[in-house]
Enzyme design. Structure first.
Site, PDB file in Angstrom:
ATOM      1  CB  SER A 302      -0.937  -0.112   1.326  1.00 32.28           C
ATOM      2  OG  SER A 302      -1.993   0.781   1.055  1.00 32.28           O
ATOM      3  CE  LYS A 327      -5.160  -1.816   0.601  1.00 35.79           C
ATOM      4  NZ  LYS A 327      -5.189  -0.283   0.902  1.00 35.79           N
ATOM      5  CD  GLN A 331      -8.018   1.274   0.578  1.00 40.01           C
ATOM      6  OE1 GLN A 331      -7.048   1.095   0.950  1.00 40.01           O
ATOM      7  NE2 GLN A 331      -8.342   0.260  -0.393  1.00 40.01           N
TER       8      GLN A 331
END
Length: 476
Positions: A302, A327, A331
Site C-alpha cells: 500500500s 495493493k 480507501q
C-alpha cells in the site's frame, strides 16, 4: 413588452416538457430503489417476527450492513461496528495495546499483510501471507474482521495464542504472542560505517500519524553525522496514511512533482504532487547528492508501495529485494449514524508513470531473496523427543538445523538416525549435555542461535546488497 411576454411564454412551454421528461426518466430509478429497500424492511420484519431464534433488530441491521460491504467483493472495503471502528483507529494511532499485525479479509479468510516491524507479532514470527485460523480457543470461521481485531485486543502483558496456516510450509503453526504497548515509533535510524564511509540506514515500519515528523527528526540526526548515502528499509511495512507518504516524499523535491495518480471508477485521473516546505530545503539539497536505495519485501504494501514506486519512477532510488505485496487501491472512511464506520476502496492509485501495481507489486531493480532462516519464526518449544518419534517440534528443529548447515534430509517431523546425529553435533558444539535427544535445553539454544543469526546485519542479504550498491555508486 408583448413580444417579451410571448418569448417568455414560449420558454416556459419548452421548459415544461423538458422538466417532465427528466422527472419521468427518474421515476423508474427511484421506484426500483424504493422497492429494494422495501424488500430489506420486509426481510427484517419477517425474521424479527417469525424466526425460531431470538435475534435483535440491532443484530439484523449489523448483518445487513456487513453484507452490503461484503457484496463489493473487495478485501479492503469493510464495515466496522462502533467498537470495531474504535479498535481500527488505534492501528495508526501514536499508541495502543496489541500485537502489531496488519490483516486483510477475503472469502472468510484472515490473511496477514505484514507484522509491524519490532512488534510482538514480528518478534514471535508472524509472517506475511500467514492465514490466522484460530485465536486462543476461538475458531475464526464465520467471524468478521472486527471480531478478529477484538479477539487480539487485551491487557498489556497477556499472552494470546494464534494458530496460522503458513502456505510456504503447507501446514498449521501455533504461535504465542504477548500483548504489549505499541508506541508506534515508526521511523528508526542508525549509521553503518563501511570502510570509514558513514551510510545512513532508515527503517520506516508504518506510515502513521507522526511518521512525517519522525522522518525529519531521523534525517536531521543522520545528516549531522555526515552520512554519504541513504538506505531506506520498508520491509514488512503494511502501509498507512497517504498524507504521511506525501510529507516524506516532499523532502526529495523542491518543485511540485507528481508522486502518484488517483484514478476514479470512470477512469479519470487526478495527480498527487509534492509540496515545497521551506523547512525541508536542507534535506532536499542533501538527498539530491547522495545515492539512495530502498529495501522492500513481500510484506511491503500500500503506502510503502506508493513511496517506493514514486522514487523508482523518478529514478531517485534503486529498489532492492523481492516483489512487494501489490495493493493498488486507496480507501476512504466515513463515520456512520450508528457510530460505526465504512472503509471503502474509492480509487485506484498509479505510480508517476501510471503503472497500476494491484496484485502485481513493485518489482525490484535488483532482486535479492532473503536467507531462508529469516522466514522461520521463533517458537517456544517444550518436551523431550528421541529417535523414532514424530512431532511438530521435531519438524521445526529439523528445518532450523538444516538452514544452520547441519546435514539434514528429513524435515517432516520424523526423528531418524540422521536427525539424531545432527542433534548430537549441535549439543557438542554449544557445550550442552551430551546426547542424541531434543529437550528444553536443546530448544532454548536452537532458538538463541536462530535469533542471533537473524539479528546480525551481516546475514541480511538484502541489506548487504544495498550497502554494496551504494558503496559502488560512491566509488564511481
Amino acid at each position: 413588452m408583448r413580444r417579451s411576454r410571448i418569448f417568455l411564454l414560449l420558454g416556459v412551454i419548452v421548459l415544461i416538457p423538458t422538466i417532465l421528461f427528466f422527472w419521468l426518466d427518474q421515476q423508474p430509478k427511484a421506484k426500483n430503489q424504493d422497492t429494494n429497500f422495501a424488500v430489506v424492511n420486509q426481510l427484517h420484519d419477517l425474521i424479527a417476527k417469525e424466526s425460531v431464534y431470538d435475534v435483535t433488530s440491532e443484530k439484523l441491521v449489523e448483518g445487513a450492513l456487513r453484507g452490503m460491504a461484503k457484496a463489493i467483493d473487495d478485501p479492503y472495503s469493510t464495515y466496522y461496528s462502533q467498537q470495531e471502528a474504535a479498535l481500527h483507529k488505534q492501528t495508526l494511532a501514536s499508541e495502543r495495546i496489541g500485537i502489531g499485525v496488519e490483516l486483510s479479509q477475503k472469502d472468510g479468510k484472515f490473511v496477514v499483510i505484514s507484522p509491524v516491524k519490532t512488534s510482538p507479532a514480528d518478534k514471535a514470527g508472524i509472517r506475511p501471507l500467514d492465514e490466522i485460523v484460530q485465536i486462543n480457543d476461538t475458531r475464526l470461521e464465520g467471524k468478521s474482521l472486527g471480531d478478529v481485531m477484538q479477539l487480539m485486543q487485551g491487557k498489556e502483558g497477556e499472552e494470546v495464542t494464534l494458530v496460522v496456516f503458513r502456505p510456504s510450509l503447507e501446514r498449521h503453526v501455533k504461535i504465542n504472542v504477548k500483548r504489549a504497548k505499541l508506541k508506534n515509533e515508526t521511523v528508526h535510524s542508525e549509521v553503518i560505517n563501511v570502510e570509514d564511509t558513514p551510510i545512513g540506514y532508515v527503517t520506516v515500519t508504518l506510515f502513521g500519524e507522526e511518521t512525517g515528523v519522525e522522518w525529519q527528526r531521523e534525517l536531521n540526526s543522520l545528516f549531522e553525522k555526515n552520512v554519504e548515502a541513504l538506505i531506506i528499509d520498508v520491509r514488512d511495512n503494511p502501509g498507512g496514511y497517504l498524507h504521511s507518504v506525501a510529507q516524506i516524499i516532499s523532502t526529495f523535491e523542491r518543485q511540485e512533482k507528481i508522486f502518484a495518480y488517483m484514478q476514479k471508477s470512470d477512469g479519470k485521473t487526478e495527480p498527487l504532487k509534492t509540496k515545497y516546505v521551506e523547512e525541508f530545503s536542507p534535506f532536499i539539497e542533501k538527498l539530491k547528492n547522495i545515492p539512495i536505495t530502498i529495501i522492500q519485501n513481500e510484506g511491503s504494501a500500500s503506502a510503502s508501495e506508493v513511496f517506493a514506486g514514486a522514487l523508482q519512477d523518478w529514478k531517485r532510488a534503486t529498489v532492492i529485494g523481492v516483489t512487494s505485496f501489490g495493493k493498488g487501491t486507496v480507501q476512504k472512511s466515513w463515520e456512520l449514524k450508528n457510530g460505526g464506520e465504512l472503509k471503502l476502496s474509492t480509487n485506484k492509485w498509479l505510480t508517476p508513470t501510471q503503472r497500476w501495481i494491484h496484485h502485481k507489486g513493485i518489482e525490484p531493480d535488483i532482486e535479492v531473496k532473503q536467507h531462508p532462516l529469516y522466514g522461520i519464526e521463533t517458537k517456544l518449544l517444550k518436551g523431550r523427543f528421541e529417535t523414532g518419534e514424530f512431532s511438530e517440534e521435531i519438524a521445526y528443529s529439523q528445518s532450523v538445523l538444516a538452514e544452520l548447515g547441519y546435514a539434514m534430509v528429513r524435515k517432516d517431523g520424523f526423528f531418524d538416525m540422521e536427525t539424531a546425529q545432527a542433534v548430537s553435533n549441535f549439543r557438542k558444539r554449544y557445550d550442552l549435555q551430551e546426547g542424541r535427544h531434543m529437550d528444553e535445553q536443546f530448544f532454548a539454544k536452537l532458538t538463541e542461535q536462530l535469533q542471533a543469526y537473524k539479528a546480525s546485519q551481516i546475514n541480511d542479504m538484502q541489506l548487504q546488497m544495498a550497502i554494496s550498491y551504494v558503496m559502488h555508486q560512491l566509488q564511481m
